[in-house]
Design an enzyme around this catalytic site. Sequence first.
Site, PDB file in Angstrom:
ATOM      1  N   GLU A   1      31.244   0.012   5.364  1.00  0.00           N
ATOM      2  CA  GLU A   1      31.390  -1.368   4.916  1.00  0.00           C
ATOM      3  C   GLU A   1      32.023  -2.258   5.978  1.00  0.00           C
ATOM      4  O   GLU A   1      31.734  -3.445   6.073  1.00  0.00           O
ATOM      5  CB  GLU A   1      32.196  -1.441   3.621  1.00  0.00           C
ATOM      6  CG  GLU A   1      31.440  -0.921   2.395  1.00  0.00           C
ATOM      7  CD  GLU A   1      31.515   0.587   2.221  1.00  0.00           C
ATOM      8  OE1 GLU A   1      32.049   1.282   3.112  1.00  0.00           O
ATOM      9  OE2 GLU A   1      31.032   1.092   1.173  1.00  0.00           O
TER      10      GLU A   1
ATOM     11  N   PHE B   1      37.447   4.380 -12.714  1.00  0.00           N
ATOM     12  CA  PHE B   1      36.867   4.996 -11.523  1.00  0.00           C
ATOM     13  C   PHE B   1      36.464   3.907 -10.519  1.00  0.00           C
ATOM     14  O   PHE B   1      35.774   2.964 -10.868  1.00  0.00           O
ATOM     15  CB  PHE B   1      35.643   5.832 -11.912  1.00  0.00           C
ATOM     16  CG  PHE B   1      34.943   6.425 -10.718  1.00  0.00           C
ATOM     17  CD1 PHE B   1      35.595   7.326  -9.887  1.00  0.00           C
ATOM     18  CD2 PHE B   1      33.645   6.053 -10.410  1.00  0.00           C
ATOM     19  CE1 PHE B   1      34.961   7.854  -8.768  1.00  0.00           C
ATOM     20  CE2 PHE B   1      32.996   6.580  -9.305  1.00  0.00           C
ATOM     21  CZ  PHE B   1      33.662   7.476  -8.475  1.00  0.00           C
ATOM     22  N   GLN B   2      36.904   4.047  -9.296  1.00  0.00           N
ATOM     23  CA  GLN B   2      36.625   3.112  -8.205  1.00  0.00           C
ATOM     24  C   GLN B   2      37.060   1.687  -8.528  1.00  0.00           C
ATOM     25  O   GLN B   2      36.401   0.720  -8.134  1.00  0.00           O
ATOM     26  CB  GLN B   2      35.143   3.154  -7.808  1.00  0.00           C
ATOM     27  CG  GLN B   2      34.762   4.545  -7.276  1.00  0.00           C
ATOM     28  CD  GLN B   2      33.496   4.556  -6.474  1.00  0.00           C
ATOM     29  OE1 GLN B   2      32.550   3.862  -6.808  1.00  0.00           O
ATOM     30  NE2 GLN B   2      33.460   5.374  -5.429  1.00  0.00           N
TER      31      GLN B   2
ATOM     32  N   LYS C   1      30.650  -5.255 -13.105  1.00  0.00           N
ATOM     33  CA  LYS C   1      29.311  -4.705 -13.297  1.00  0.00           C
ATOM     34  C   LYS C   1      28.590  -5.300 -14.510  1.00  0.00           C
ATOM     35  O   LYS C   1      27.380  -5.550 -14.472  1.00  0.00           O
ATOM     36  CB  LYS C   1      29.386  -3.185 -13.437  1.00  0.00           C
ATOM     37  CG  LYS C   1      28.017  -2.512 -13.405  1.00  0.00           C
ATOM     38  CD  LYS C   1      28.093  -1.006 -13.274  1.00  0.00           C
ATOM     39  CE  LYS C   1      26.676  -0.431 -13.170  1.00  0.00           C
ATOM     40  NZ  LYS C   1      26.689   1.037 -13.066  1.00  0.00           N
TER      41      LYS C   1
ATOM     42  N   MET D   1      44.247  -1.152  27.657  1.00  0.00           N
ATOM     43  CA  MET D   1      45.181  -2.250  27.395  1.00  0.00           C
ATOM     44  C   MET D   1      46.548  -1.697  26.990  1.00  0.00           C
ATOM     45  O   MET D   1      47.590  -2.232  27.381  1.00  0.00           O
ATOM     46  CB  MET D   1      44.595  -3.144  26.294  1.00  0.00           C
ATOM     47  CG  MET D   1      45.391  -4.389  25.978  1.00  0.00           C
ATOM     48  SD  MET D   1      45.629  -5.431  27.401  1.00  0.00           S
ATOM     49  CE  MET D   1      44.156  -6.418  27.406  1.00  0.00           C
TER      50      MET D   1
HETATM   51  C1  LIG Z   1      43.704  -8.263  23.712  1.00  0.00           C
HETATM   52  C2  LIG Z   1      43.685  -9.735  23.460  1.00  0.00           C
HETATM   53  C3  LIG Z   1      44.145 -10.603  24.436  1.00  0.00           C
HETATM   54  C4  LIG Z   1      44.073 -11.976  24.245  1.00  0.00           C
HETATM   55  N1  LIG Z   1      44.434 -12.808  25.275  1.00  0.00           N
HETATM   56  C5  LIG Z   1      44.168 -14.136  25.182  1.00  0.00           C
HETATM   57  C6  LIG Z   1      44.341 -15.011  26.300  1.00  0.00           C
HETATM   58  O1  LIG Z   1      44.756 -14.614  27.383  1.00  0.00           O
HETATM   59  N2  LIG Z   1      44.017 -16.312  26.148  1.00  0.00           N
HETATM   60  C7  LIG Z   1      43.524 -16.806  24.966  1.00  0.00           C
HETATM   61  O2  LIG Z   1      43.197 -17.987  24.903  1.00  0.00           O
HETATM   62  N3  LIG Z   1      43.390 -16.020  23.891  1.00  0.00           N
HETATM   63  C8  LIG Z   1      43.678 -14.696  23.980  1.00  0.00           C
HETATM   64  N4  LIG Z   1      43.466 -13.888  22.891  1.00  0.00           N
HETATM   65  C9  LIG Z   1      42.981 -14.492  21.627  1.00  0.00           C
HETATM   66  C10 LIG Z   1      44.108 -15.050  20.791  1.00  0.00           C
HETATM   67  O3  LIG Z   1      44.722 -14.001  20.091  1.00  0.00           O
HETATM   68  C11 LIG Z   1      43.568 -16.097  19.774  1.00  0.00           C
HETATM   69  O4  LIG Z   1      42.568 -15.524  18.987  1.00  0.00           O
HETATM   70  C12 LIG Z   1      42.961 -17.310  20.440  1.00  0.00           C
HETATM   71  O5  LIG Z   1      43.769 -17.761  21.506  1.00  0.00           O
HETATM   72  C13 LIG Z   1      42.797 -18.427  19.422  1.00  0.00           C
HETATM   73  O6  LIG Z   1      41.866 -19.340  19.896  1.00  0.00           O
HETATM   74  P1  LIG Z   1      41.872 -20.861  19.426  1.00  0.00           P
HETATM   75  O7  LIG Z   1      43.201 -21.477  19.656  1.00  0.00           O
HETATM   76  O8  LIG Z   1      40.701 -21.481  20.089  1.00  0.00           O
HETATM   77  O9  LIG Z   1      41.742 -20.817  17.861  1.00  0.00           O
HETATM   78  P2  LIG Z   1      40.645 -20.345  16.813  1.00  0.00           P
HETATM   79  O10 LIG Z   1      41.155 -19.143  16.146  1.00  0.00           O
HETATM   80  O11 LIG Z   1      39.286 -20.327  17.363  1.00  0.00           O
HETATM   81  O12 LIG Z   1      40.831 -21.524  15.764  1.00  0.00           O
HETATM   82  C14 LIG Z   1      40.078 -22.680  15.812  1.00  0.00           C
HETATM   83  C15 LIG Z   1      40.913 -23.903  15.525  1.00  0.00           C
HETATM   84  O13 LIG Z   1      40.001 -24.992  15.432  1.00  0.00           O
HETATM   85  C16 LIG Z   1      40.108 -25.600  14.157  1.00  0.00           C
HETATM   86  N5  LIG Z   1      38.771 -25.985  13.702  1.00  0.00           N
HETATM   87  C17 LIG Z   1      37.824 -25.211  13.145  1.00  0.00           C
HETATM   88  N6  LIG Z   1      36.726 -25.925  12.867  1.00  0.00           N
HETATM   89  C18 LIG Z   1      36.983 -27.187  13.265  1.00  0.00           C
HETATM   90  C19 LIG Z   1      36.237 -28.397  13.228  1.00  0.00           C
HETATM   91  N7  LIG Z   1      34.996 -28.472  12.743  1.00  0.00           N
HETATM   92  N8  LIG Z   1      36.820 -29.539  13.700  1.00  0.00           N
HETATM   93  C20 LIG Z   1      38.095 -29.504  14.164  1.00  0.00           C
HETATM   94  N9  LIG Z   1      38.829 -28.382  14.241  1.00  0.00           N
HETATM   95  C21 LIG Z   1      38.280 -27.236  13.798  1.00  0.00           C
HETATM   96  C22 LIG Z   1      40.759 -24.597  13.249  1.00  0.00           C
HETATM   97  O14 LIG Z   1      41.438 -25.249  12.197  1.00  0.00           O
HETATM   98  C23 LIG Z   1      41.677 -23.857  14.211  1.00  0.00           C
HETATM   99  O15 LIG Z   1      42.921 -24.507  14.332  1.00  0.00           O
HETATM  100  C24 LIG Z   1      43.579 -12.504  23.034  1.00  0.00           C
HETATM  101  C25 LIG Z   1      43.167 -11.635  22.031  1.00  0.00           C
HETATM  102  C26 LIG Z   1      43.190 -10.263  22.245  1.00  0.00           C
HETATM  103  C27 LIG Z   1      42.695  -9.361  21.161  1.00  0.00           C
HETATM  104  C1  LIG Z   2      41.814  -1.238  15.015  1.00  0.00           C
HETATM  105  C2  LIG Z   2      42.759  -1.366  16.144  1.00  0.00           C
HETATM  106  N1  LIG Z   2      43.701  -0.411  16.371  1.00  0.00           N
HETATM  107  C3  LIG Z   2      44.558  -0.525  17.403  1.00  0.00           C
HETATM  108  C4  LIG Z   2      44.509  -1.606  18.245  1.00  0.00           C
HETATM  109  C5  LIG Z   2      45.481  -1.734  19.411  1.00  0.00           C
HETATM  110  N2  LIG Z   2      44.753  -1.697  20.691  1.00  0.00           N
HETATM  111  C6  LIG Z   2      44.455  -2.816  21.385  1.00  0.00           C
HETATM  112  S1  LIG Z   2      43.565  -2.506  22.778  1.00  0.00           S
HETATM  113  C7  LIG Z   2      43.577  -0.853  22.472  1.00  0.00           C
HETATM  114  C8  LIG Z   2      42.901   0.104  23.418  1.00  0.00           C
HETATM  115  C9  LIG Z   2      41.448  -0.108  23.555  1.00  0.00           C
HETATM  116  O1  LIG Z   2      40.914   0.906  24.354  1.00  0.00           O
HETATM  117  P1  LIG Z   2      39.421   0.855  24.863  1.00  0.00           P
HETATM  118  O2  LIG Z   2      38.521   0.508  23.759  1.00  0.00           O
HETATM  119  O3  LIG Z   2      39.126   2.103  25.612  1.00  0.00           O
HETATM  120  O4  LIG Z   2      39.449  -0.398  25.844  1.00  0.00           O
HETATM  121  P2  LIG Z   2      40.142  -0.576  27.295  1.00  0.00           P
HETATM  122  O5  LIG Z   2      41.409  -1.331  27.068  1.00  0.00           O
HETATM  123  O6  LIG Z   2      40.361   0.770  27.866  1.00  0.00           O
HETATM  124  O7  LIG Z   2      39.155  -1.395  28.046  1.00  0.00           O
HETATM  125  C10 LIG Z   2      44.291  -0.569  21.300  1.00  0.00           C
HETATM  126  C11 LIG Z   2      44.525   0.791  20.792  1.00  0.00           C
HETATM  127  C12 LIG Z   2      43.533  -2.586  17.954  1.00  0.00           C
HETATM  128  N3  LIG Z   2      43.431  -3.710  18.690  1.00  0.00           N
HETATM  129  N4  LIG Z   2      42.664  -2.442  16.927  1.00  0.00           N
END
Ligand SMILES: Cc1cc2nc3c(=O)[nH]c(=O)nc-3n(C[C@H](O)[C@H](O)[C@H](O)COP(=O)(O)OP(=O)(O)OC[C@H]3O[C@@H](n4cnc5c(N)ncnc54)[C@H](O)[C@@H]3O)c2cc1C
Ligand SMILES: Cc1ncc(C[n+]2csc(CCOP(=O)(O)OP(=O)(O)O)c2C)c(N)n1
Lengths: 164, 569
Positions: free
Chosen positions: B50, B112-113, B162, B479
């Site tokens: 899912e 159930f479920q 259901k 990471m």
């Molecule tokens: C491993 C990892 C590393 C990351 N590193 C970075 C990084 O270095 N830099 C980075 O930028 N992010 C990074 N992120 C992502 C970060 O966590 C956020 O998801 C991201 O920065 C949010 O983006 P955003 O501010 O564009 O918001 P979004 O989550 O895209 O939100 C959109 C915003 O726009 C608004 N909006 C939506 N529709 C409309 C509309 N029609 N008109 C006006 N407003 C609207 C919403 O209300 C909201 O406030 C990382 C994520 C991960 C998993």
């Molecule tokens: C479901 C879930 N569990 C744990 C994490 C924490 N986490 C972030 S990056 C990462 C490692 C990812 O490893 P891989 O897919 O091999 O990518 P790499 O960083 O090596 O490119 C983990 C465990 C997560 N983001 N999501």
Amino acid sequence: MRHIISLLMENEAGALSRVAGLFSARGYNIESLTVAPTEDSSLSRMTLVTRGSDNVIEQIKKQLNKLIDIVKLADISEGVHIERELMMVKVQAANAEQREELKRMADIFNGTVLDVTDKTYVIELTGSGDKLDAFLQTIDQSSILETVRSGATGIARGGKSLRV
Amino acid sequence: MKLGGGDILVQFLQDEGVEFVFGYPGGAALHIYDAIFRQEKVKHILARHEQGAVHAADGFARSTGKPGVALVTSGPGATNAVTGIATAYMDSIPLVVVTAQVASPLIGSDAFQEVDSVGITRPCVKHNFLVKDVKDLASTLRKAFYIATTGRPGPVVVDIPKDITDPAVKIPYSYPEDFSMRSYQPTVKGHPGQISKAVELILSAKRPMVYSGGGVVLSNAATEFTAFCRRLGFPVTNTLMGLGGFPATDPQFVGMLGMHGTYEANMAMHDCDVLLAIGARFDDRVTGDLKKFCPHAKIIHVDIDPASISKNVRIDVPIVGDIKQVVSDLTRELDAANKENDATALKKWWNQIGQWRGRDCLQYDRGSELIKPQYVVEKLYEVTGGDAFVTSDVGQHQMFTAQFYKFDKPRRWINSGGLGTMGFGLPAAIGVQLAHRDATVACVTGEASIQMCIQELSTARQLDLPLKIICLNNRYMGMVRQWQEFFYESRYSHSYLDALPDFVKLAESYGHVGVRIEKPEDVEGALKEAFAMKDSLVFMDFVTDQTENVYPMIAAGKGHHEMQERELA
Ligand SMILES: Cc1cc2nc3c(=O)[nH]c(=O)nc-3n(C[C@H](O)[C@H](O)[C@H](O)COP(=O)(O)OP(=O)(O)OC[C@H]3O[C@@H](n4cnc5c(N)ncnc54)[C@H](O)[C@@H]3O)c2cc1C
Ligand SMILES: Cc1ncc(C[n+]2csc(CCOP(=O)(O)OP(=O)(O)O)c2C)c(N)n1
Ligand SMILES: [Mg+2]
């Protein structure tokens, strides 16, 4: 700062848990919360008392407004308003001296004795939270058997009203 | 027309124009599945889990702008869907997720479920409904689609017991054209007074900066937004979610900002005097330490969600509205003002940015004997002509893709930013490819992430989807390993993946093509060969440098001007 937020919300199952869930999920303070149906059976009215910095209160209001079930919101503590809470106190009233003193205090605080037995009184009081606190502090602490409070409700003074 | 509840649901989906439902059957959903069987218009896509179904619906939604639809059974079906729902919620993606529920009389009896699906999903949906009467089914679904797709989009769950879908209980059905919701009216048009204030501030800027995010993509406003930025001539940075909202190959683009953003983007954030934030939510991965955030700037923030404004950072000129509308109003007001920014100041600012750019902060060791992950993404960009849909999982590979694949169009970069859900990439790619049958769809993943939803290889096989999976296999949760290297004195606690499968054989056992690439000189050829195979899913297992790190990096507690940069020998 302490704020009293009044909400009109859809009278749907789950609406209350959306509000309660929002407060716990976002770590907001909740001092008291009361909710009851209104004259319009599709709406309930909730009064929420919360505390927080201006920024936090602003976020609380925005997040509440964002809930789909919330129809209208007012921070009634922003303007002149009336705040009331209902309290019932069960106290020990076993001898004449105690009975006399408690009746006198109840009168001073505009309270009513609702229930009398040979050993107890139930006193009803309404007022602001402070007034209810004051009453509890004034009477003999050891005589208090049980208290129950409704939590604050409130309404704006004058022409302003919260309605759809 | 008189229909039972299951048929009402399916007929409604047809009337709503839904093409695909991503799902997985079970007891409570059987009436619905029977109704699906008895028609041909709505195509059901059977996932293998899912979570995969919801991510696939999500990938469909992100790549098209239309709502994604998923269908799961009660209990474990619903709980498995939660990660997918939360992923969509954090990134504001429009989904309608139908969860079947035990029959109404059984609710609350630990049947159930049975799980409280409405309760479990409440904190990670825009809204949810429990349908208590078949008479309310069509109107509830109508509201669900409306809520999911308007204002700030998001997932909506509709929980259907259901008995409500019982084919024996037939009621009249017609598509509910009219409906009203007194408690939900998103603001679309920005306040004129605020628009004027914003224009005044924009025109006064000497060191302006545009910081835009996912909102530009969600609002389908990339074209208007790009024209607006070009007209102003300001530097533009995108968040991870905003990539493609402004063309990455445009000279005004300074790269992504934030934790792994470019030196020039982050320095420009720190030094700017006017910040125009559009559809971005000041996430902590973007702002770094809030006390050090944009210390010299007056900030304008355009967002459709009032709760996004001044949530983390105090805003000087807030504008609540839809970006498409607000940007066109801002443009009109700019025209009317008939004034330009101080050209000398702007030139000086661009000179400064040019110097920052000159540091080439994304450089890496190109002479390495090992395959560098950055190199693979660079070649991927070249081989696909920069025009692929690229999904990713979560980790270093995600950051390298964001840094090195230059997205020029919106809805091409499909990744989980807010929740950071490993396992997202492959099922999302399935949703993307279904929506764009002839397009090139690549999934950049890691050997850890891919294993979280690997079972969807079976779905891709059943549907004959020619996805291209680029696994940057560093034998580490890279990471996590990077953080342990930087902040835990290289104590690599449980970030090493032992006993990895042979991905080539694994791909083959699912009926796909698998290749392993071990030398830098083979990278380009392998990619070309794989992308030439138009009818096959190709799983490319790139054996990459185990020790590579993502730079630049802003560590916790640091500001935009305090990046850690790569030191090359
Ligand atoms: C491993 C990892 C590393 C990351 N590193 C970075 C990084 O270095 N830099 C980075 O930028 N992010 C990074 N992120 C992502 C970060 O966590 C956020 O998801 C991201 O920065 C949010 O983006 P955003 O501010 O564009 O918001 P979004 O989550 O895209 O939100 C959109 C915003 O726009 C608004 N909006 C939506 N529709 C409309 C509309 N029609 N008109 C006006 N407003 C609207 C919403 O209300 C909201 O406030 C990382 C994520 C991960 C998993
Ligand atoms: C479901 C879930 N569990 C744990 C994490 C924490 N986490 C972030 S990056 C990462 C490692 C990812 O490893 P891989 O897919 O091999 O990518 P790499 O960083 O090596 O490119 C983990 C465990 C997560 N983001 N999501
Ligand atoms: Mg890895």
